[in-house]
Design a protein around this motif. Sequence first.
Motif, PDB file in Angstrom:
ATOM      1  N   GLN A   1      -5.865  33.492 -31.348  1.00  0.00           N
ATOM      2  CA  GLN A   1      -4.466  33.090 -31.488  1.00  0.00           C
ATOM      3  C   GLN A   1      -3.971  33.327 -32.920  1.00  0.00           C
ATOM      4  OE1 GLN A   1      -2.332  32.265 -29.233  1.00  0.00           O
ATOM      5  NE2 GLN A   1      -3.594  31.788 -27.434  1.00  0.00           N
ATOM      6  N   GLY A   2      -4.821  33.033 -33.893  1.00  0.00           N
ATOM      7  CA  GLY A   2      -4.443  33.258 -35.283  1.00  0.00           C
ATOM      8  C   GLY A   2      -4.218  34.728 -35.584  1.00  0.00           C
ATOM      9  N   ILE A   3      -5.088  35.592 -35.066  1.00  0.00           N
ATOM     10  CA  ILE A   3      -4.937  37.033 -35.296  1.00  0.00           C
ATOM     11  C   ILE A   3      -3.689  37.552 -34.593  1.00  0.00           C
ATOM     12  CG2 ILE A   3      -6.014  39.298 -35.028  1.00  0.00           C
ATOM     13  CD1 ILE A   3      -8.731  37.866 -35.012  1.00  0.00           C
ATOM     14  N   LEU A   4      -3.441  37.081 -33.362  1.00  0.00           N
ATOM     15  CA  LEU A   4      -2.239  37.504 -32.641  1.00  0.00           C
ATOM     16  C   LEU A   4      -0.990  37.137 -33.431  1.00  0.00           C
ATOM     17  CD1 LEU A   4      -0.785  38.615 -30.138  1.00  0.00           C
ATOM     18  CD2 LEU A   4      -0.953  36.318 -29.126  1.00  0.00           C
ATOM     19  N   TYR A   5      -0.975  35.960 -34.014  1.00  0.00           N
ATOM     20  CA  TYR A   5       0.169  35.543 -34.834  1.00  0.00           C
ATOM     21  C   TYR A   5       0.360  36.507 -36.006  1.00  0.00           C
ATOM     22  CZ  TYR A   5       2.721  32.939 -38.411  1.00  0.00           C
ATOM     23  OH  TYR A   5       3.612  32.576 -39.393  1.00  0.00           O
ATOM     24  N   LEU A   6      -0.715  36.865 -36.675  1.00  0.00           N
ATOM     25  CA  LEU A   6      -0.617  37.787 -37.802  1.00  0.00           C
ATOM     26  C   LEU A   6      -0.066  39.137 -37.367  1.00  0.00           C
ATOM     27  CD1 LEU A   6      -4.019  37.105 -39.641  1.00  0.00           C
ATOM     28  CD2 LEU A   6      -1.762  36.281 -40.295  1.00  0.00           C
ATOM     29  N   HIS A   7      -0.562  39.631 -36.252  1.00  0.00           N
ATOM     30  CA  HIS A   7      -0.195  40.978 -35.805  1.00  0.00           C
ATOM     31  C   HIS A   7       1.193  41.055 -35.180  1.00  0.00           C
ATOM     32  CE1 HIS A   7      -4.654  42.480 -35.389  1.00  0.00           C
ATOM     33  NE2 HIS A   7      -4.314  42.141 -36.615  1.00  0.00           N
ATOM     34  N   LYS A   8       1.631  39.992 -34.550  1.00  0.00           N
ATOM     35  CA  LYS A   8       2.834  40.109 -33.722  1.00  0.00           C
ATOM     36  C   LYS A   8       3.947  39.115 -34.031  1.00  0.00           C
ATOM     37  CE  LYS A   8       4.134  40.663 -28.843  1.00  0.00           C
ATOM     38  NZ  LYS A   8       3.630  40.699 -27.450  1.00  0.00           N
ATOM     39  N   TYR A   9       3.604  37.892 -34.354  1.00  0.00           N
ATOM     40  CA  TYR A   9       4.626  36.854 -34.406  1.00  0.00           C
ATOM     41  C   TYR A   9       4.949  36.336 -35.807  1.00  0.00           C
ATOM     42  CZ  TYR A   9       3.888  36.737 -29.373  1.00  0.00           C
ATOM     43  OH  TYR A   9       3.775  37.087 -28.057  1.00  0.00           O
ATOM     44  N   SER A  10       4.195  36.702 -36.812  1.00  0.00           N
ATOM     45  CA  SER A  10       4.493  36.203 -38.147  1.00  0.00           C
ATOM     46  C   SER A  10       5.684  36.942 -38.740  1.00  0.00           C
ATOM     47  CB  SER A  10       3.276  36.366 -39.063  1.00  0.00           C
ATOM     48  OG  SER A  10       3.039  37.733 -39.341  1.00  0.00           O
ATOM     49  N   ARG A  11       6.241  36.393 -39.783  1.00  0.00           N
ATOM     50  CA  ARG A  11       7.400  36.988 -40.435  1.00  0.00           C
ATOM     51  C   ARG A  11       7.070  38.342 -41.048  1.00  0.00           C
ATOM     52  NH1 ARG A  11       9.065  32.645 -44.710  1.00  0.00           N
ATOM     53  NH2 ARG A  11      10.353  34.393 -45.414  1.00  0.00           N
ATOM     54  N   LEU A  12       5.818  38.515 -41.475  1.00  0.00           N
ATOM     55  CA  LEU A  12       5.458  39.700 -42.240  1.00  0.00           C
ATOM     56  C   LEU A  12       4.694  40.745 -41.440  1.00  0.00           C
ATOM     57  CD1 LEU A  12       4.305  37.918 -45.520  1.00  0.00           C
ATOM     58  CD2 LEU A  12       6.506  38.965 -45.028  1.00  0.00           C
ATOM     59  N   ARG A  13       3.991  40.353 -40.378  1.00  0.00           N
ATOM     60  CA  ARG A  13       3.089  41.208 -39.606  1.00  0.00           C
ATOM     61  C   ARG A  13       1.981  41.716 -40.528  1.00  0.00           C
ATOM     62  NH1 ARG A  13       5.680  45.384 -35.644  1.00  0.00           N
ATOM     63  NH2 ARG A  13       3.790  44.852 -34.518  1.00  0.00           N
TER      64      ARG A  13
END
Length: 433
Positions: free
Chosen positions: A223-235
């Motif tokens: 879930q943390g990696i998915l957030y980094l790759h797709k849902y975070s402000r910066l990707r």
Amino acid sequence: MFRAWYPDDDYIFGGDYGITPHADDVRINYTPQAPVIGIIAVIIAAISFFSFRRRWRKRKDSGNKDTGKDLLSFDFNYSGNPTNDATNNMRNRNMKNSDLPMFSYASVSAATNNFSRNNKIGEGGFGPVYKGKLSNGQEIALKKLSKGSGQGFQEFRNEIQLIAKLQHMNLVRLLGFCIDKDESMLIYEYMPNKSLDFFLFDSNMQEKLDWKTRVHIIEGTAQGILYLHKYSRLRVIHRDLKASNILLDEDLNPKISDFGMARIFGGDDSRTNTKRIVGTYGYMAPEYAMQGLFSIKSDVFSFGVLVLEIISGKKNTGFYNTDCLSLLGHAWELWISNRGVELLDPAVGSPPVGALLRYINVGLLCVQEDPNERPNMSIVISMINNEIAVLPAPKHPAFSTSRRVMMNNSDSLINKTPNYTINGLTVSTMAPR
């Protein structure tokens, strides 16, 4: 106006006072405006003196270890704390958008008992890590940049700029930083259970990670990696996912840490090239380790290694005395011979066979040699959560040639690749898109 008179002529120099000859000397007759000019000159001199004195004191104070906020009394749960002090420090101009508080060296030192050995809780590539305590009882972890570290101020700044803008329950929380002359430090929330490798690769601690806990760690990390790759402000591409960078809180919830090597990618960019290879061997995707190509699929590869390590309780690079070069090769040989259940760490017990094989399947799909054949993290999570869907069969993983094959082909390898250490690796030829 002032006038200078000579016997042979009458010449005006200009000014407010007159100059007239008298015998052998020249007399200067001041007008009433002269005292005013003198007073103004005195005032200007006084202003210049006090201005210089103030600048000198400010420059002197900047060299003291007392700039920044007081860490001991800081309340991280209070939103009213201003968090842009970094803009006040010349050296921190590049961090002005970090929205993180900067703390004084004196307060940081006091919180860690002057960086006492008793407060030291670990050491990594960045430098030593210390435990600290604030006046309200809150515990923090402080990572101090070592002067001999392979990482430097660039990675330090990178972590501040990135993680300050990332908010997710499976990412470690960066609380602030401290910069003083040659000292650079990062302050994090304290993780009482240290990192995943502390439990995973210690025979005395492995039993504390039962099957349910290991699945929880796998899913939370995903879930943390998915957030980094797709849902975070910066990707973000992390580029250094490994067991020691997965921290565990008091409930053994996983939190991804260490963003010093991370890179931002934008839009539809799927692959980038770099000449500077960073990360940890054993977790690095082949296209990145050998060609400098990295993408979100590089993180997927690292995640696949993590999954197989969590299931087996073994390090990917801990197979020196076996026929396999790595955990990936060992897992592959067990998988193709229908003995995948033998990969399980004996300390786990007896989980459902179907669930076990499903996680091994997902791990092997993530470490396939061709990055185009690896699933993205959205698909990985779907595979994990959907227990009914049939998973595709994995293909040959990277870095998995057996030692027997390597020895049989050693002569040809030596002749063809004289400039590289023989490791029996096979890497697909790829070009950036």
